[in-house]
Design an enzyme around this catalytic site. Structure first.
Site, mmCIF file in Angstrom:
data_model
loop_
_atom_site.group_PDB
_atom_site.id
_atom_site.type_symbol
_atom_site.label_atom_id
_atom_site.label_comp_id
_atom_site.label_asym_id
_atom_site.label_seq_id
_atom_site.Cartn_x
_atom_site.Cartn_y
_atom_site.Cartn_z
ATOM 1 N N ASP A 105 0.832 -1.209 0.000
ATOM 2 C CA ASP A 105 0.000 0.000 0.000
ATOM 3 C C ASP A 105 0.865 1.256 0.000
ATOM 4 O O ASP A 105 0.579 2.221 -0.704
ATOM 5 C CB ASP A 105 -0.913 0.004 1.235
ATOM 6 C CG ASP A 105 -1.914 -1.134 1.224
ATOM 7 O OD1 ASP A 105 -2.589 -1.312 0.187
ATOM 8 O OD2 ASP A 105 -2.020 -1.844 2.242
ATOM 9 N N ILE A 158 13.070 21.230 0.999
ATOM 10 C CA ILE A 158 11.993 20.255 1.158
ATOM 11 C C ILE A 158 12.625 18.932 1.576
ATOM 12 O O ILE A 158 13.502 18.406 0.895
ATOM 13 C CB ILE A 158 11.206 20.097 -0.148
ATOM 14 C CG1 ILE A 158 10.498 21.414 -0.489
ATOM 15 C CG2 ILE A 158 10.190 18.968 -0.036
ATOM 16 C CD1 ILE A 158 9.809 21.403 -1.830
ATOM 17 N N ASP A 190 2.349 6.612 -1.185
ATOM 18 C CA ASP A 190 3.808 6.490 -1.188
ATOM 19 C C ASP A 190 4.466 7.687 -0.512
ATOM 20 O O ASP A 190 3.964 8.816 -0.566
ATOM 21 C CB ASP A 190 4.336 6.350 -2.610
ATOM 22 C CG ASP A 190 3.955 5.015 -3.242
ATOM 23 O OD1 ASP A 190 3.343 4.186 -2.536
ATOM 24 O OD2 ASP A 190 4.270 4.807 -4.428
ATOM 25 N N ASP A 206 14.107 12.927 0.634
ATOM 26 C CA ASP A 206 15.212 13.483 -0.142
ATOM 27 C C ASP A 206 16.519 12.818 0.283
ATOM 28 O O ASP A 206 16.960 12.984 1.423
ATOM 29 C CB ASP A 206 15.286 15.000 0.074
ATOM 30 C CG ASP A 206 16.270 15.671 -0.870
ATOM 31 O OD1 ASP A 206 17.056 14.962 -1.525
ATOM 32 O OD2 ASP A 206 16.267 16.912 -0.939
ATOM 33 N N GLU A 227 19.464 14.857 1.906
ATOM 34 C CA GLU A 227 19.462 15.287 3.306
ATOM 35 C C GLU A 227 20.290 14.311 4.135
ATOM 36 O O GLU A 227 20.490 13.158 3.743
ATOM 37 C CB GLU A 227 18.030 15.335 3.865
ATOM 38 C CG GLU A 227 17.043 16.132 3.044
ATOM 39 C CD GLU A 227 17.350 17.619 3.013
ATOM 40 O OE1 GLU A 227 18.251 18.075 3.744
ATOM 41 O OE2 GLU A 227 16.683 18.325 2.238
ATOM 42 N N GLU A 235 5.170 12.264 7.360
ATOM 43 C CA GLU A 235 4.796 11.886 5.991
ATOM 44 C C GLU A 235 3.759 10.777 5.976
ATOM 45 O O GLU A 235 2.852 10.769 5.134
ATOM 46 C CB GLU A 235 6.036 11.473 5.203
ATOM 47 C CG GLU A 235 7.071 12.577 5.024
ATOM 48 C CD GLU A 235 6.492 13.849 4.439
ATOM 49 O OE1 GLU A 235 5.522 13.769 3.641
ATOM 50 O OE2 GLU A 235 6.989 14.939 4.776
ATOM 51 N N ASP A 273 11.207 28.438 41.820
ATOM 52 C CA ASP A 273 10.020 28.886 41.094
ATOM 53 C C ASP A 273 10.343 29.923 40.029
ATOM 54 O O ASP A 273 9.763 29.909 38.939
ATOM 55 C CB ASP A 273 8.997 29.488 42.065
ATOM 56 C CG ASP A 273 8.428 28.460 43.018
ATOM 57 O OD1 ASP A 273 8.355 27.269 42.637
ATOM 58 O OD2 ASP A 273 8.060 28.833 44.151
#
EC number: 3.4.24.34
Length: 466
Positions: A158, A180, A194, A198, A201, A219, A379
């Site tokens: 798939d 990108i 799909d 890149d 990278e 993704e 604090d």
């Protein structure tokens, strides 16, 4: 810089003059406009090959406003500094508006037992490491939903996963390092589902460069039918931000999204995730606050707001994006102007930063300041005129920065040192002749000259809330 001792003085003079001159405003404006147009074509469907005209200028301005609205920026319709800063961040290649290479039908898988196949690998990681990160990324989505994911080593799957570069045959070329990072396609046949990464990278398992697990999990959200989120804390936010993978849990915004499409999991107790703090929440309270070289930082959970005095803008960021070595949930912070350092505290540990760099030998224990074991956390803290004030429950401690020891007579009640401050302090920083004390959803402006509170107002006024 190169030493040019052997070159004629005149050439040296002109070289130095050229490098010293600022970029002319018209050149910078043109550069920013080109950056904006390129970005809007990729992510906001600005038509290509548009010549400059009044009509097209109006279209560009409208697209800029759409982009600014998405990222929570002032809708100026201009490629201003804050807008360009967002545009230059590394991100996902899927557009923020409209569909990405439309696939027929509804962007949803009709079955929930999905298969995936890793077509190839990145040379920066071993095959076993890539396999592990991909498995973790799918698990993020299976826990809150009815989806299951099984790897297949051959045949049809798939979701096909590939590391590719530049033009790779899907009409969505990559642009080399640091632009990108990856893209994916909504559910469907063929290329549907799909995910492409890149290959130029640098992919890692830690905070260096780009963490494969975090990008893959994002993704795969697209592979399952999710679009980008405007929530800066969401996994489906388009810009890359590092978060510690070992403690990462899917944010509530993403849980809501995946369950809307596929329904909740079969578990009797549904998982819940962290929610992004809202600047204008009337109940908002800060964990810590400090100045840093003219800017003001407000910390909350794993986030911080950064206020720019000159730009009058406030942006929300992950702590891990700027300082991946710091923990979430910081409890106190202060700037030491004399040493140009910022100190941040959580529990009995503290860290020293020079801008974005951790100083050697940290974290350290607060016993270095002279705190006894009975003090388990601070604090709030602020430094002024060679003294650092620490606030613990209803007490104030004062530390001498030169002698590096606590002053005699401390701790004492906060109200005895700062009349009118009768509450527990969440955060504090100094601005001009004021200490700004934050307690719950309010802040108190304490004038250091008159020694009295001159204003009480809502804390989130500092975040530009009406």
């Amino acid at each position: 810089m190169l030493h040019l001792k052997t070159l004629p003085f005149l050439f040296f003079f002109h070289t130095q003059l050229a490098t010293a001159l600022p970029v002319p405003p018209e050149h910078l404006e043109e550069k920013n406009m080109k950056t904006a147009e390129n970005y809007l074509r990729k992510f906001y469907h600005l038509p290509s090959n548009q010549f400059r005209s009044a009509r097209n200028a109006t279209m560009i301005a409208e697209k800029l406003k759409e982009m600014q609205r998405f990222f929570g920026l002032p809708e100026t319709g201009k490629p201003d500094a804050a807008t360009i800063e967002i545009m230059e961040k590394p991100r996902c290649g899927v557009p923020d508006s409209g569909d990405f290479l439309l696939t027929p039908g509804s962007p949803k898988w009709t079955h929930t037992n999905l298969t995936y196949r890793i077509i190839n690998h990145t040379p920066q990681m071993s095959k076993a490491e890539v396999k592990t990160e991909i498995e973790k990324a799918f698990k993020i989505w299976s826990v809150p939903s009815t989806l299951t994911f099984t790897e297949t080593l051959e045949g049809e799957a798939d979701i096909n996963i590939a590391f590719v570069s530049r033009d790779h045959g899907d009409n969505s070329p990559f642009d080399g390092p640091n632009g990108i990072l990856a893209h994916a396609f909504q559910p469907g046949r063929g290329i549907g589902g799909d995910a492409h990464f890149d290959s130029e990278e640098t992919w890692t398992q830690d905070s260096k460069n780009y963490n494969l697990f975090l990008v893959a999990a994002h993704e795969f959200g697209h592979s399952l039918g999710l679009s980008h989120s405007t929530d800066p804390g969401a996994l489906m936010y388009p810009n890359y931000a590092y978060r510690e993978p070992s403690t990462y849990s899917l944010p509530q915004d993403d849980i809501n999204g995946i369950q809307t499409i596929y329904g909740p999991s079969d578990n009797p107790v549904q998982p819940t995730g962290p929610s992004t703090p809202t600047a204008c929440d009337p109940h908002l309270r800060f964990d810590a606050a400090t100045t840093l070289r003219g800017e003001i930082y407000f910390f909350k959970d794993k986030y911080f707001w950064r206020r720019h005095p000159q730009l009058r803008t406030v942006d929300l960021n992950f702590i891990s994006l700027f300082w991946p070595f710091l923990p979430n949930g910081l409890q106190a912070a202060y700037e030491d102007f004399d040493r140009d350092l910022v100190f941040l505290f959580k529990g009995r540990q503290y860290w020293a930063l020079s801008a974005y760099d951790l100083q050697q030998g940290y974290p350290r224990d607060i016993s270095n300041y002279g705190f006894p074991r009975s003090v388990q956390a601070i604090d709030a803290a602020v430094s002024y005129n060679g003294k650092t004030y620490f606030f613990v429950n209803n007490q104030c401690w004062r530390y001498d920065n030169q002698r590096r020891s606590m002053d005699p007579g401390y701790p004492t009640s906060i109200a005895s040192v700062f009349p009118g401050i009768n509450c527990r302090i969440d955060a504090v920083f100094q601005q001009d002749s004021f200490f700004l004390f934050f307690s719950g959803p309010q802040y108190f402006a304490f004038n250091l000259v008159s020694r009295r509170v001159t204003r009480v107002a809502r804390s989130n006024l500092w975040l530009n809330c009406p």
